[in-house]
Design a protein around this motif. Structure first.
Motif, PDB file in Angstrom:
ATOM      1  N   MET A   1       0.849  -1.179   0.000  1.00 38.30           N
ATOM      2  CA  MET A   1       0.000   0.000   0.000  1.00 38.30           C
ATOM      3  C   MET A   1       0.891   1.238   0.000  1.00 38.30           C
ATOM      4  SD  MET A   1      -2.842   0.912   2.788  1.00 38.30           S
ATOM      5  CE  MET A   1      -4.171   1.914   2.329  1.00 38.30           C
ATOM      6  N   ARG A   2       0.636   2.121  -0.956  1.00 40.16           N
ATOM      7  CA  ARG A   2       1.483   3.313  -1.042  1.00 40.16           C
ATOM      8  C   ARG A   2       0.944   4.439  -0.157  1.00 40.16           C
ATOM      9  NH1 ARG A   2       0.346   5.646  -7.146  1.00 40.16           N
ATOM     10  NH2 ARG A   2      -1.711   6.467  -6.693  1.00 40.16           N
ATOM     11  N   LEU A   3       1.845   5.334   0.202  1.00 43.86           N
ATOM     12  CA  LEU A   3       1.476   6.483   1.039  1.00 43.86           C
ATOM     13  C   LEU A   3       0.617   7.458   0.247  1.00 43.86           C
ATOM     14  CD1 LEU A   3       4.978   7.153   2.652  1.00 43.86           C
ATOM     15  CD2 LEU A   3       3.027   5.987   3.698  1.00 43.86           C
ATOM     16  N   THR A   4      -0.162   8.267   0.931  1.00 46.14           N
ATOM     17  CA  THR A   4      -0.985   9.267   0.270  1.00 46.14           C
ATOM     18  C   THR A   4      -0.103  10.421  -0.217  1.00 46.14           C
ATOM     19  OG1 THR A   4      -1.394  10.580   2.257  1.00 46.14           O
ATOM     20  CG2 THR A   4      -2.939   8.761   1.809  1.00 46.14           C
ATOM     21  N   TYR A   5      -0.647  11.210  -1.105  1.00 45.92           N
ATOM     22  CA  TYR A   5       0.054  12.382  -1.643  1.00 45.92           C
ATOM     23  C   TYR A   5       0.535  13.281  -0.511  1.00 45.92           C
ATOM     24  CZ  TYR A   5       0.358  17.130  -3.491  1.00 45.92           C
ATOM     25  OH  TYR A   5       0.767  18.399  -3.785  1.00 45.92           O
ATOM     26  N   GLU A   6      -0.357  13.553   0.436  1.00 46.92           N
ATOM     27  CA  GLU A   6      -0.024  14.443   1.546  1.00 46.92           C
ATOM     28  C   GLU A   6       1.101  13.876   2.409  1.00 46.92           C
ATOM     29  OE1 GLU A   6      -3.181  13.501   0.809  1.00 46.92           O
ATOM     30  OE2 GLU A   6      -3.928  15.397   0.014  1.00 46.92           O
ATOM     31  N   GLU A   7       1.068  12.575   2.644  1.00 44.38           N
ATOM     32  CA  GLU A   7       2.104  11.940   3.463  1.00 44.38           C
ATOM     33  C   GLU A   7       3.467  12.011   2.770  1.00 44.38           C
ATOM     34  OE1 GLU A   7      -0.419   8.451   5.777  1.00 44.38           O
ATOM     35  OE2 GLU A   7       0.207   8.115   3.699  1.00 44.38           O
ATOM     36  N   VAL A   8       3.475  11.805   1.463  1.00 47.65           N
ATOM     37  CA  VAL A   8       4.739  11.785   0.719  1.00 47.65           C
ATOM     38  C   VAL A   8       5.342  13.182   0.619  1.00 47.65           C
ATOM     39  CG1 VAL A   8       5.790  11.314  -1.533  1.00 47.65           C
ATOM     40  CG2 VAL A   8       4.084   9.743  -0.599  1.00 47.65           C
ATOM     41  N   THR A   9       4.501  14.186   0.393  1.00 49.17           N
ATOM     42  CA  THR A   9       5.017  15.537   0.124  1.00 49.17           C
ATOM     43  C   THR A   9       5.125  16.413   1.363  1.00 49.17           C
ATOM     44  OG1 THR A   9       2.782  16.315  -0.410  1.00 49.17           O
ATOM     45  CG2 THR A   9       4.155  15.523  -2.244  1.00 49.17           C
ATOM     46  N   LYS A  10       4.738  15.918   2.523  1.00 50.22           N
ATOM     47  CA  LYS A  10       4.779  16.713   3.753  1.00 50.22           C
ATOM     48  C   LYS A  10       6.201  17.197   4.027  1.00 50.22           C
ATOM     49  CE  LYS A  10       3.502  16.671   8.586  1.00 50.22           C
ATOM     50  NZ  LYS A  10       2.961  15.878   9.695  1.00 50.22           N
ATOM     51  N   GLY A  11       6.357  18.509   4.176  1.00 47.52           N
ATOM     52  CA  GLY A  11       7.650  19.102   4.497  1.00 47.52           C
ATOM     53  C   GLY A  11       8.553  19.353   3.295  1.00 47.52           C
ATOM     54  N   LEU A  12       8.166  18.921   2.123  1.00 49.65           N
ATOM     55  CA  LEU A  12       8.984  19.149   0.917  1.00 49.65           C
ATOM     56  C   LEU A  12       8.571  20.474   0.286  1.00 49.65           C
ATOM     57  CD1 LEU A  12       8.918  15.559  -0.616  1.00 49.65           C
ATOM     58  CD2 LEU A  12      10.687  16.605   0.806  1.00 49.65           C
ATOM     59  N   GLU A  13       9.520  21.372   0.128  1.00 41.39           N
ATOM     60  CA  GLU A  13       9.191  22.713  -0.341  1.00 41.39           C
ATOM     61  C   GLU A  13       9.196  22.862  -1.852  1.00 41.39           C
ATOM     62  OE1 GLU A  13      11.400  25.732   1.670  1.00 41.39           O
ATOM     63  OE2 GLU A  13      11.159  24.768   3.613  1.00 41.39           O
ATOM     64  N   THR A  14      10.116  22.207  -2.529  1.00 41.68           N
ATOM     65  CA  THR A  14      10.210  22.433  -3.980  1.00 41.68           C
ATOM     66  C   THR A  14       9.422  21.379  -4.749  1.00 41.68           C
ATOM     67  OG1 THR A  14      12.177  21.071  -4.330  1.00 41.68           O
ATOM     68  CG2 THR A  14      12.539  23.387  -3.689  1.00 41.68           C
ATOM     69  N   LYS A  15       8.981  21.756  -5.925  1.00 41.35           N
ATOM     70  CA  LYS A  15       8.267  20.829  -6.804  1.00 41.35           C
ATOM     71  C   LYS A  15       9.168  19.660  -7.173  1.00 41.35           C
ATOM     72  CE  LYS A  15       4.361  23.108  -7.811  1.00 41.35           C
ATOM     73  NZ  LYS A  15       3.062  22.678  -7.426  1.00 41.35           N
ATOM     74  N   SER A  16      10.439  19.954  -7.413  1.00 35.43           N
ATOM     75  CA  SER A  16      11.373  18.892  -7.792  1.00 35.43           C
ATOM     76  C   SER A  16      11.490  17.843  -6.693  1.00 35.43           C
ATOM     77  CB  SER A  16      12.750  19.481  -8.112  1.00 35.43           C
ATOM     78  OG  SER A  16      12.677  20.301  -9.250  1.00 35.43           O
ATOM     79  N   ASP A  17      11.585  18.285  -5.446  1.00 29.91           N
ATOM     80  CA  ASP A  17      11.645  17.336  -4.330  1.00 29.91           C
ATOM     81  C   ASP A  17      10.359  16.516  -4.247  1.00 29.91           C
ATOM     82  OD1 ASP A  17      14.189  18.142  -3.584  1.00 29.91           O
ATOM     83  OD2 ASP A  17      13.474  19.573  -2.065  1.00 29.91           O
ATOM     84  N   GLN A  18       9.236  17.176  -4.455  1.00 31.63           N
ATOM     85  CA  GLN A  18       7.947  16.483  -4.418  1.00 31.63           C
ATOM     86  C   GLN A  18       7.844  15.458  -5.551  1.00 31.63           C
ATOM     87  OE1 GLN A  18       5.079  19.674  -4.528  1.00 31.63           O
ATOM     88  NE2 GLN A  18       5.545  20.343  -2.438  1.00 31.63           N
ATOM     89  N   ILE A  19       8.309  15.839  -6.737  1.00 33.62           N
ATOM     90  CA  ILE A  19       8.272  14.927  -7.890  1.00 33.62           C
ATOM     91  C   ILE A  19       9.091  13.681  -7.594  1.00 33.62           C
ATOM     92  CG2 ILE A  19       9.063  14.642 -10.284  1.00 33.62           C
ATOM     93  CD1 ILE A  19       8.378  17.656 -10.679  1.00 33.62           C
ATOM     94  N   ARG A  20      10.314  13.871  -7.127  1.00 30.81           N
ATOM     95  CA  ARG A  20      11.191  12.732  -6.835  1.00 30.81           C
ATOM     96  C   ARG A  20      10.587  11.835  -5.741  1.00 30.81           C
ATOM     97  NH1 ARG A  20      15.050  16.784  -8.096  1.00 30.81           N
ATOM     98  NH2 ARG A  20      15.088  17.524  -5.953  1.00 30.81           N
ATOM     99  N   ALA A  21      10.055  12.441  -4.697  1.00 28.79           N
ATOM    100  CA  ALA A  21       9.479  11.666  -3.592  1.00 28.79           C
ATOM    101  C   ALA A  21       8.255  10.876  -4.051  1.00 28.79           C
ATOM    102  CB  ALA A  21       9.115  12.603  -2.436  1.00 28.79           C
ATOM    103  N   LEU A  22       7.404  11.505  -4.845  1.00 27.27           N
ATOM    104  CA  LEU A  22       6.205  10.809  -5.330  1.00 27.27           C
ATOM    105  C   LEU A  22       6.586   9.643  -6.245  1.00 27.27           C
ATOM    106  CD1 LEU A  22       3.922  13.915  -5.947  1.00 27.27           C
ATOM    107  CD2 LEU A  22       3.455  12.037  -4.345  1.00 27.27           C
ATOM    108  N   ALA A  23       7.579   9.844  -7.083  1.00 30.20           N
ATOM    109  CA  ALA A  23       8.021   8.762  -7.970  1.00 30.20           C
ATOM    110  C   ALA A  23       8.574   7.593  -7.154  1.00 30.20           C
ATOM    111  CB  ALA A  23       9.066   9.277  -8.949  1.00 30.20           C
ATOM    112  N   LYS A  24       9.357   7.899  -6.142  1.00 30.40           N
ATOM    113  CA  LYS A  24       9.922   6.839  -5.300  1.00 30.40           C
ATOM    114  C   LYS A  24       8.839   6.111  -4.507  1.00 30.40           C
ATOM    115  CE  LYS A  24      14.473   8.906  -4.978  1.00 30.40           C
ATOM    116  NZ  LYS A  24      15.430   9.636  -4.142  1.00 30.40           N
ATOM    117  N   ALA A  25       7.720   6.812  -4.253  1.00 30.49           N
ATOM    118  CA  ALA A  25       6.608   6.213  -3.523  1.00 30.49           C
ATOM    119  C   ALA A  25       5.693   5.389  -4.434  1.00 30.49           C
ATOM    120  CB  ALA A  25       5.796   7.299  -2.819  1.00 30.49           C
ATOM    121  N   GLY A  26       6.010   5.363  -5.735  1.00 27.66           N
ATOM    122  CA  GLY A  26       5.241   4.519  -6.648  1.00 27.66           C
ATOM    123  C   GLY A  26       4.197   5.227  -7.478  1.00 27.66           C
ATOM    124  N   TYR A  27       4.189   6.549  -7.461  1.00 23.81           N
ATOM    125  CA  TYR A  27       3.228   7.293  -8.271  1.00 23.81           C
ATOM    126  C   TYR A  27       3.705   7.343  -9.716  1.00 23.81           C
ATOM    127  CZ  TYR A  27       0.621   8.909  -4.199  1.00 23.81           C
ATOM    128  OH  TYR A  27      -0.151   8.962  -3.076  1.00 23.81           O
TER     129      TYR A  27
END
Length: 160
Positions: A1-27
């Protein structure tokens, strides 16, 4: 089960960081673009730059064998291919639209082209010279050709 969008991106300020984190989370890239309200190409570039390339390459499956054009080794040019008649296009579902007619210092199509996207061809002296695809609209594409033909040395009308 993958984490929710909010859980993955919490505390990440830049779009690039969010993109990388979401991809690693399986999005998927399309999901990331939609969630972050950005273009898919931006998501893809960030991931490629980060070395995250999983899922980028798809296996290509051909419905038929590719057409091979033999090259004359001495000349370095393709060997002669017999010309294709416009009748082949009609049998394949093309419709005759009109002809380019000389006008002033350019050319004009003697019919109104549809605004829909599609496949089109140019036929000169009953031989298919070009087949193209437009994603934006046939009328706009043909108008672009008309503008480019102004002052050209094209003297024969082309069937479409």
């Amino acid at each position: 089960m993958r984490l929710t969008y909010e859980e993955v991106t919490k505390g990440l300020e830049t779009k690039s960081d969010q993109i990388r984190a979401l991809a690693k989370a399986g999005y998927l890239r399309t999901e990331i673009a939609s969630l972050l309200k950005i273009r898919y190409q931006h998501v893809r570039k960030v991931l490629v730059d980060a070395g995250i390339i999983e899922g980028l390459q798809k296996e290509v499956r051909l419905e038929r064998e590719p057409v091979v054009i033999e090259v004359d080794e001495e000349e370095g040019t393709p060997t002669a291919v017999p010309p294709t008649s416009w009748e082949v296009l009609l049998r394949a579902g093309f419709h005759f639209l009109g002809e380019w007619q000389p006008e002033d210092e350019g050319f004009v199509l003697d019919a109104t082209a549809p605004v829909d996207k599609g496949v089109y061809s140019f036929v000169v002296d009953d031989v298919v010279m070009y087949v193209g695809l437009t994603q934006r609209g046939l009328r706009g594409r043909l108008n672009a050709y008309r503008r480019d033909m102004k002052g050209s040395e094209l003297t024969r009308a082309s069937k479409l």
